[in-house]
Design a protein around this motif. Structure first.
Motif, PDB file in Angstrom:
ATOM      1  N   VAL A  70      -4.894   1.706 -10.961  1.00  0.00           N
ATOM      2  CA  VAL A  70      -6.561   1.885  -9.638  1.00  0.00           C
ATOM      3  C   VAL A  70      -5.705   2.778  -9.525  1.00  0.00           C
ATOM      4  CG1 VAL A  70      -5.956   0.589  -7.411  1.00  0.00           C
ATOM      5  CG2 VAL A  70      -6.224  -0.949  -9.198  1.00  0.00           C
ATOM      6  N   ILE A  71      -4.611   3.514  -9.689  1.00  0.00           N
ATOM      7  CA  ILE A  71      -4.032   4.637  -8.630  1.00  0.00           C
ATOM      8  C   ILE A  71      -4.539   5.942  -9.003  1.00  0.00           C
ATOM      9  CG2 ILE A  71      -1.733   6.760  -8.514  1.00  0.00           C
ATOM     10  CD1 ILE A  71      -0.360   4.268  -8.327  1.00  0.00           C
ATOM     11  N   PHE A  72      -5.120   5.566 -10.777  1.00  0.00           N
ATOM     12  CA  PHE A  72      -5.480   6.874 -12.106  1.00  0.00           C
ATOM     13  C   PHE A  72      -7.101   7.158 -11.068  1.00  0.00           C
ATOM     14  CE2 PHE A  72      -6.819   8.689 -15.707  1.00  0.00           C
ATOM     15  CZ  PHE A  72      -6.772   9.983 -15.324  1.00  0.00           C
ATOM     16  N   TYR A  73      -7.846   5.852 -11.321  1.00  0.00           N
ATOM     17  CA  TYR A  73      -9.386   5.404 -11.329  1.00  0.00           C
ATOM     18  C   TYR A  73      -9.882   5.798 -10.036  1.00  0.00           C
ATOM     19  CZ  TYR A  73      -9.705   4.959 -16.669  1.00  0.00           C
ATOM     20  OH  TYR A  73      -9.334   5.255 -17.657  1.00  0.00           O
ATOM     21  N   VAL A  74      -9.128   5.354  -9.046  1.00  0.00           N
ATOM     22  CA  VAL A  74     -10.031   4.890  -7.534  1.00  0.00           C
ATOM     23  C   VAL A  74      -9.614   6.453  -7.144  1.00  0.00           C
ATOM     24  CG1 VAL A  74      -9.631   4.487  -5.384  1.00  0.00           C
ATOM     25  CG2 VAL A  74      -9.863   2.641  -7.050  1.00  0.00           C
ATOM     26  N   PRO A  75     -10.452   7.270  -6.447  1.00  0.00           N
ATOM     27  CA  PRO A  75     -10.368   8.322  -5.611  1.00  0.00           C
ATOM     28  C   PRO A  75     -10.186   8.159  -4.698  1.00  0.00           C
ATOM     29  CG  PRO A  75     -13.101   7.757  -6.419  1.00  0.00           C
ATOM     30  CD  PRO A  75     -11.862   6.593  -6.597  1.00  0.00           C
ATOM     31  N   ASN A  76      -8.812   9.349  -4.684  1.00  0.00           N
ATOM     32  CA  ASN A  76      -8.530   9.782  -2.837  1.00  0.00           C
ATOM     33  C   ASN A  76      -8.000   8.291  -2.972  1.00  0.00           C
ATOM     34  OD1 ASN A  76     -10.363  11.853  -3.147  1.00  0.00           O
ATOM     35  ND2 ASN A  76     -11.630  11.264  -2.375  1.00  0.00           N
ATOM     36  N   ILE A  77      -7.164   7.587  -3.253  1.00  0.00           N
ATOM     37  CA  ILE A  77      -5.869   6.248  -3.371  1.00  0.00           C
ATOM     38  C   ILE A  77      -5.174   7.293  -2.541  1.00  0.00           C
ATOM     39  CG2 ILE A  77      -5.234   5.496  -5.441  1.00  0.00           C
ATOM     40  CD1 ILE A  77      -6.607   3.499  -3.271  1.00  0.00           C
ATOM     41  N   ILE A  78      -5.014   7.939  -2.913  1.00  0.00           N
ATOM     42  CA  ILE A  78      -3.359   8.816  -3.185  1.00  0.00           C
ATOM     43  C   ILE A  78      -3.148   9.141  -0.942  1.00  0.00           C
ATOM     44  CG2 ILE A  78      -1.290  10.422  -3.100  1.00  0.00           C
ATOM     45  CD1 ILE A  78      -1.640   9.871  -6.453  1.00  0.00           C
ATOM     46  N   GLU A  79      -4.652  10.008  -0.960  1.00  0.00           N
ATOM     47  CA  GLU A  79      -4.579  10.522   0.269  1.00  0.00           C
ATOM     48  C   GLU A  79      -4.482   9.606   1.206  1.00  0.00           C
ATOM     49  OE1 GLU A  79      -6.270  11.534  -3.019  1.00  0.00           O
ATOM     50  OE2 GLU A  79      -5.733  13.678  -3.367  1.00  0.00           O
ATOM     51  N   THR A  80      -5.612   8.227   0.607  1.00  0.00           N
ATOM     52  CA  THR A  80      -5.323   7.796   1.567  1.00  0.00           C
ATOM     53  C   THR A  80      -4.403   6.451   2.378  1.00  0.00           C
ATOM     54  OG1 THR A  80      -7.651   7.181   1.074  1.00  0.00           O
ATOM     55  CG2 THR A  80      -7.270   5.173   2.315  1.00  0.00           C
ATOM     56  N   THR A  81      -3.826   6.062   1.327  1.00  0.00           N
ATOM     57  CA  THR A  81      -2.577   5.549   1.493  1.00  0.00           C
ATOM     58  C   THR A  81      -1.603   6.340   2.018  1.00  0.00           C
ATOM     59  OG1 THR A  81      -2.620   4.010  -1.438  1.00  0.00           O
ATOM     60  CG2 THR A  81      -1.060   4.357   0.540  1.00  0.00           C
ATOM     61  N   ALA A  82      -1.188   7.481   2.075  1.00  0.00           N
ATOM     62  CA  ALA A  82      -0.565   8.970   2.937  1.00  0.00           C
ATOM     63  C   ALA A  82      -0.991   9.036   4.529  1.00  0.00           C
ATOM     64  CB  ALA A  82      -0.581   9.855   1.967  1.00  0.00           C
ATOM     65  N   LYS A  83      -1.710   8.812   4.414  1.00  0.00           N
ATOM     66  CA  LYS A  83      -2.325   8.552   5.821  1.00  0.00           C
ATOM     67  C   LYS A  83      -2.657   7.386   6.520  1.00  0.00           C
ATOM     68  CE  LYS A  83      -6.092  12.462   4.856  1.00  0.00           C
ATOM     69  NZ  LYS A  83      -7.411  12.901   5.038  1.00  0.00           N
ATOM     70  N   ALA A  84      -2.328   6.330   5.548  1.00  0.00           N
ATOM     71  CA  ALA A  84      -2.402   5.273   6.938  1.00  0.00           C
ATOM     72  C   ALA A  84      -0.473   5.460   6.667  1.00  0.00           C
ATOM     73  CB  ALA A  84      -2.877   4.144   5.332  1.00  0.00           C
ATOM     74  N   ILE A  85       0.038   5.185   5.622  1.00  0.00           N
ATOM     75  CA  ILE A  85       1.458   5.202   5.672  1.00  0.00           C
ATOM     76  C   ILE A  85       1.842   6.117   7.293  1.00  0.00           C
ATOM     77  CG2 ILE A  85       3.690   5.480   5.100  1.00  0.00           C
ATOM     78  CD1 ILE A  85       2.320   4.279   2.966  1.00  0.00           C
ATOM     79  N   ALA A  86       1.003   7.374   7.288  1.00  0.00           N
ATOM     80  CA  ALA A  86       1.814   8.113   8.522  1.00  0.00           C
ATOM     81  C   ALA A  86       0.864   7.730   9.597  1.00  0.00           C
ATOM     82  CB  ALA A  86       1.232   9.911   8.191  1.00  0.00           C
ATOM     83  N   LYS A  87       0.095   6.679   9.544  1.00  0.00           N
ATOM     84  CA  LYS A  87      -0.297   6.652  10.804  1.00  0.00           C
ATOM     85  C   LYS A  87       0.387   4.661  11.740  1.00  0.00           C
ATOM     86  CE  LYS A  87      -4.980   5.534  12.520  1.00  0.00           C
ATOM     87  NZ  LYS A  87      -6.398   4.921  12.953  1.00  0.00           N
ATOM     88  N   ALA A  88       0.468   4.748  10.847  1.00  0.00           N
ATOM     89  CA  ALA A  88       1.119   3.302  10.934  1.00  0.00           C
ATOM     90  C   ALA A  88       2.954   3.412  11.579  1.00  0.00           C
ATOM     91  CB  ALA A  88       1.414   2.339   9.115  1.00  0.00           C
ATOM     92  N   LEU A  89       3.636   4.653  10.843  1.00  0.00           N
ATOM     93  CA  LEU A  89       4.528   5.096  11.075  1.00  0.00           C
ATOM     94  C   LEU A  89       4.937   5.916  12.838  1.00  0.00           C
ATOM     95  CD1 LEU A  89       6.401   6.491   7.978  1.00  0.00           C
ATOM     96  CD2 LEU A  89       6.668   4.043   9.323  1.00  0.00           C
ATOM     97  N   GLY A  90       3.363   6.211  12.810  1.00  0.00           N
ATOM     98  CA  GLY A  90       2.877   6.935  14.084  1.00  0.00           C
ATOM     99  C   GLY A  90       2.925   9.014  14.146  1.00  0.00           C
ATOM    100  N   VAL A  91       2.895   8.795  13.175  1.00  0.00           N
ATOM    101  CA  VAL A  91       2.806  10.945  12.837  1.00  0.00           C
ATOM    102  C   VAL A  91       1.461  11.214  12.896  1.00  0.00           C
ATOM    103  CG1 VAL A  91       2.897  12.239  11.188  1.00  0.00           C
ATOM    104  CG2 VAL A  91       4.342  10.580  10.516  1.00  0.00           C
TER     105      VAL A  91
END
Length: 94
Positions: A70-91
């Protein structure tokens, strides 16, 4: 001395790219190279676990392989996950 060395180089070697570095095609190329290799390795290891009747290890390996796939084949999964975590932390995301 450095200016003298730069003067000896052709102009196309000292010019910087105007539009920056584009890595979109690099990700596609890496997926084309390593995707089939990943599937072959997963298949060989899974068949090994099935023939040795290690069902628990087989299930653990398949779950791990699905996660990596899933990490390898789904495009932009790492960027999307990082943005979601940052948004959840209030950054703030720019």
């Amino acid at each position: 001395m450095i200016q003298h060395m730069l003067a000896m180089l052709p102009h196309h070697e000292i010019a910087e790219p105007a539009n920056g570095l584009n890595t979109d095609d690099l990700a596609k190329w890496l997926r084309q190279i390593f995707g089939p290799l990943f599937l072959v390795i997963v298949s060989i290891v899974a068949i090994f676990f099935l023939f040795t009747r290690e069902i628990t290890r087989f299930v653990q390996f398949i779950i791990l392989a699905i996660g990596i796939g899933v990490i390898f084949y789904v495009p932009n999964i790492i960027e999307t996950t990082a943005k979601a975590i940052a948004k959840a932390l209030g950054v703030s995301i720019s």
